[in-house]
Design a protein around this motif. Structure first.
Motif, PDB file in Angstrom:
ATOM      1  N   VAL A   1       1.812  -2.457  -9.721  1.00 60.68           N
ATOM      2  CA  VAL A   1       1.582  -2.947  -8.493  1.00 60.68           C
ATOM      3  C   VAL A   1       1.350  -1.890  -7.404  1.00 60.68           C
ATOM      4  O   VAL A   1       2.250  -1.152  -7.086  1.00 60.68           O
ATOM      5  CB  VAL A   1       2.686  -3.762  -8.043  1.00 60.68           C
ATOM      6  CG1 VAL A   1       2.333  -4.778  -6.930  1.00 60.68           C
ATOM      7  CG2 VAL A   1       2.607  -4.828  -9.320  1.00 60.68           C
ATOM      8  N   LEU A   2       0.568  -1.841  -6.668  1.00 62.33           N
ATOM      9  CA  LEU A   2       0.402  -0.866  -5.553  1.00 62.33           C
ATOM     10  C   LEU A   2       1.200  -1.263  -4.572  1.00 62.33           C
ATOM     11  O   LEU A   2       1.315  -2.304  -4.195  1.00 62.33           O
ATOM     12  CB  LEU A   2      -1.101  -0.577  -5.178  1.00 62.33           C
ATOM     13  CG  LEU A   2      -2.074   0.007  -6.078  1.00 62.33           C
ATOM     14  CD1 LEU A   2      -3.511   0.051  -5.581  1.00 62.33           C
ATOM     15  CD2 LEU A   2      -1.594   0.973  -6.970  1.00 62.33           C
ATOM     16  N   SER A   3       2.039  -0.606  -3.824  1.00 61.87           N
ATOM     17  CA  SER A   3       3.049  -0.727  -3.074  1.00 61.87           C
ATOM     18  C   SER A   3       3.439   0.224  -1.767  1.00 61.87           C
ATOM     19  O   SER A   3       2.577   1.121  -2.252  1.00 61.87           O
ATOM     20  CB  SER A   3       4.462  -0.853  -3.935  1.00 61.87           C
ATOM     21  OG  SER A   3       5.532  -1.446  -3.302  1.00 61.87           O
ATOM     22  N   THR A   4       3.666  -0.389  -0.694  1.00 63.91           N
ATOM     23  CA  THR A   4       3.866   0.686   0.595  1.00 63.91           C
ATOM     24  C   THR A   4       5.306   1.197   0.501  1.00 63.91           C
ATOM     25  O   THR A   4       6.224   0.715  -0.127  1.00 63.91           O
ATOM     26  CB  THR A   4       3.725  -0.147   1.638  1.00 63.91           C
ATOM     27  OG1 THR A   4       4.522  -1.289   1.781  1.00 63.91           O
ATOM     28  CG2 THR A   4       2.253  -0.948   1.852  1.00 63.91           C
ATOM     29  N   CYS A   5       5.483   2.296   1.163  1.00 60.50           N
ATOM     30  CA  CYS A   5       6.674   2.803   1.582  1.00 60.50           C
ATOM     31  C   CYS A   5       6.462   3.323   3.108  1.00 60.50           C
ATOM     32  O   CYS A   5       6.393   4.544   3.515  1.00 60.50           O
ATOM     33  CB  CYS A   5       6.981   4.190   0.600  1.00 60.50           C
ATOM     34  SG  CYS A   5       8.553   4.904   0.993  1.00 60.50           S
ATOM     35  N   PRO A   6       6.489   2.255   4.014  1.00 61.29           N
ATOM     36  CA  PRO A   6       6.302   2.636   5.141  1.00 61.29           C
ATOM     37  C   PRO A   6       7.261   3.756   5.695  1.00 61.29           C
ATOM     38  O   PRO A   6       7.035   4.478   6.526  1.00 61.29           O
ATOM     39  CB  PRO A   6       6.858   1.416   6.022  1.00 61.29           C
ATOM     40  CG  PRO A   6       6.522   0.092   4.971  1.00 61.29           C
ATOM     41  CD  PRO A   6       7.157   0.903   3.447  1.00 61.29           C
TER      42      PRO A   6
ATOM     43  N   PRO B   1       5.294  -1.136   9.131  1.00 67.36           N
ATOM     44  CA  PRO B   1       4.901  -1.568   7.774  1.00 67.36           C
ATOM     45  C   PRO B   1       3.417  -2.143   7.786  1.00 67.36           C
ATOM     46  O   PRO B   1       2.761  -2.182   6.948  1.00 67.36           O
ATOM     47  CB  PRO B   1       5.697  -2.945   8.040  1.00 67.36           C
ATOM     48  CG  PRO B   1       7.059  -2.280   8.647  1.00 67.36           C
ATOM     49  CD  PRO B   1       6.470  -1.489   9.637  1.00 67.36           C
ATOM     50  N   LEU B   2       2.662  -2.604   8.884  1.00 65.29           N
ATOM     51  CA  LEU B   2       1.504  -3.143   8.879  1.00 65.29           C
ATOM     52  C   LEU B   2       0.360  -2.272   8.765  1.00 65.29           C
ATOM     53  O   LEU B   2      -0.565  -2.312   7.989  1.00 65.29           O
ATOM     54  CB  LEU B   2       1.258  -3.879  10.381  1.00 65.29           C
ATOM     55  CG  LEU B   2      -0.082  -4.472  10.378  1.00 65.29           C
ATOM     56  CD1 LEU B   2      -0.264  -5.687   9.325  1.00 65.29           C
ATOM     57  CD2 LEU B   2      -0.326  -5.320  11.746  1.00 65.29           C
ATOM     58  N   ASP B   3       0.730  -0.771   9.395  1.00 64.86           N
ATOM     59  CA  ASP B   3      -0.517   0.079   9.274  1.00 64.86           C
ATOM     60  C   ASP B   3      -0.224   0.730   7.669  1.00 64.86           C
ATOM     61  O   ASP B   3      -1.248   1.183   7.162  1.00 64.86           O
ATOM     62  CB  ASP B   3       0.152   1.122  10.133  1.00 64.86           C
ATOM     63  CG  ASP B   3      -0.347   1.072  11.522  1.00 64.86           C
ATOM     64  OD1 ASP B   3      -1.201   0.314  11.660  1.00 64.86           O
ATOM     65  OD2 ASP B   3      -0.022   1.840  12.366  1.00 64.86           O
ATOM     66  N   ALA B   4       1.019   0.466   7.022  1.00 72.01           N
ATOM     67  CA  ALA B   4       0.991   0.922   5.634  1.00 72.01           C
ATOM     68  C   ALA B   4       0.345  -0.025   4.725  1.00 72.01           C
ATOM     69  O   ALA B   4      -0.246   0.520   3.806  1.00 72.01           O
ATOM     70  CB  ALA B   4       2.784   0.877   5.315  1.00 72.01           C
TER      71      ALA B   4
END
Ligand SMILES: Cc1ncc(C[n+]2csc(CCOP(=O)(O)OP(=O)(O)O)c2C)c(N)n1
Ligand code: SF4
Lengths: 68, 251
Positions: free
Chosen positions: B209-214, B221-224
């Motif tokens: 699962v590709l995931s974010t780390c803002p 979070p949105l830009d991430a």
């Protein structure tokens, strides 16, 4: 008729739900600060909500319950 | 009124410690809902990693075991082999699975262990402050690659789904993302299918699962989410990498 309920005390104000709502009905409530220190999300126009649950599906913290 | 969406009972009431907007939380929910919907709630045993998800044992409402860094597939192997009726999963980051734990994941997959691996790829070591991981993109700035990942001496990111899909034994390997609602729904389908393979005794299943780390990407979070879509997906194409059921059907 749709109804959103928010577990506001665990909201981290990340805004992912605000962006996910197709009808742009959510915003961070700048008049409130929760125990975690964030501006929790709230709904601006409950009557316009179509209960699609897009917001709830993007919320990383399961803050939102959706009823219809 | 009818409930359209509420928090699954496979997650405890403990508030998640993840940073605001970190998609670890979304992935927790998808795993928990999948287990609940497959009727495996009282048969599930999870193995938590070292990384930001180290406290996963506080969040999943089932038996959980903490593993040493990267060793979750080996621990899950042992648990599954003595509890064949249980549904055993690991939840691992890319530092955990693709760096220190490379040997364990490759051999668990090669053996076709009947476990399900949830592999959270955010391209960085989140917990320790955003160091470069084997999955960090070329040119990506991290605390240990302040001028961007230099491929001349750091090489190129490891595509775990591609790599493991060269093995014969795995039943199901798919890469998904959670950067928007449509992809979240699709990620849930893949995770549920991965668990279904295990329940049907088909052997090893993994969902990347590709995931974010803002926080460590240094973005809101949105830009991430947008950065993930624009930068990670071109390097890590989404889709199914291995499906032995389909292979068998086409023979
Ligand atoms: C044996 C050992 N080596 C190194 C560490 C330090 N360490 C803790 S978490 C981590 C990496 C975590 O990154 P990842 O698996 O990508 O998970 P994330 O935090 O990004 O979710 C490292 C290197 C450790 N705890 N134990
Ligand atoms: S450091 Fe990164 S991966 Fe860890 S909880 Fe924060 S945003 Fe998520």
């Amino acid at each position: 008729m749709a109804k959103l309920t928010f577990a506001s005390e665990i909201c981290k104000g990340c805004g992912l739900c605000v962006n996910a709502c197709p009808k742009k009905l959510l915003e961070l409530d700048k008049s409130r600060i929760n125990k975690k220190g964030y501006n929790p999300v709230h709904i601006t126009d409950q009557a316009a909500c179509v209960a699609c649950a897009a917001c709830a599906r993007m919320c990383p913290d399961c803050v939102i319950t959706v009823e219809r | 009124m009818a409930v359209v969406f509420k928090k699954t009972s496979m997650l405890t009431d403990v508030p998640l410690h993840y940073c605001p907007g970190c998609t670890h939380g979304i992935i927790h929910r998808l795993v928990a809902e999948s287990i609940e919907e497959l009727g495996a709630a009282d048969k599930a045993i999870g193995v938590a990693p070292v990384g930001c998800a180290v406290f996963a044992y506080n969040y999943f409402n089932c038996d959980m075991q903490e593993a040493a860094h990267g060793r979750a597939p080996a621990v899950a192997t042992g648990i599954k082999r003595v509890n064949r009726d249980c549904v055993v999963f690991t939840y691992q980051g890319d530092g955990d699975l693709a760096s220190i734990g490379t040997a364990e994941i490759v051999h668990a997959a090669a053996r076709g262990e009947n476990i399900t691996v949830i592999f959270v790829n955010n391209g960085i070591y989140g917990m320790t402050g955003g160091q470069m991981a084997p999955t960090t993109l070329p040119g990506q700035v991290t605390t240990t690659s302040p001028y961007g990942r230099d491929t001349s001496h750091c090489g190129y990111p490891i595509g775990i789904s591609e790599l493991l899909s060269t093995l014969k034994a795995p039943s199901f390997i798919e890469r998904v993302s959670v950067h928007d609602v449509k992809n979240v729904v699709n990620a849930k389908r893949a995770i549920k299918e991965a668990f279904r393979r295990q329940i049907d005794g088909k052997g090893f299943s993994l969902v990347e699962v590709l995931s974010t780390c803002p926080t460590n990407w240094g973005m809101n979070p949105l830009d991430a989410l947008k950065w993930l879509e624009a930068n990670m997906i071109p390097y890590y194409p989404l889709g199914n990498y291995k499906d032995r059921d389909k292979e068998a059907a086409s023979k």
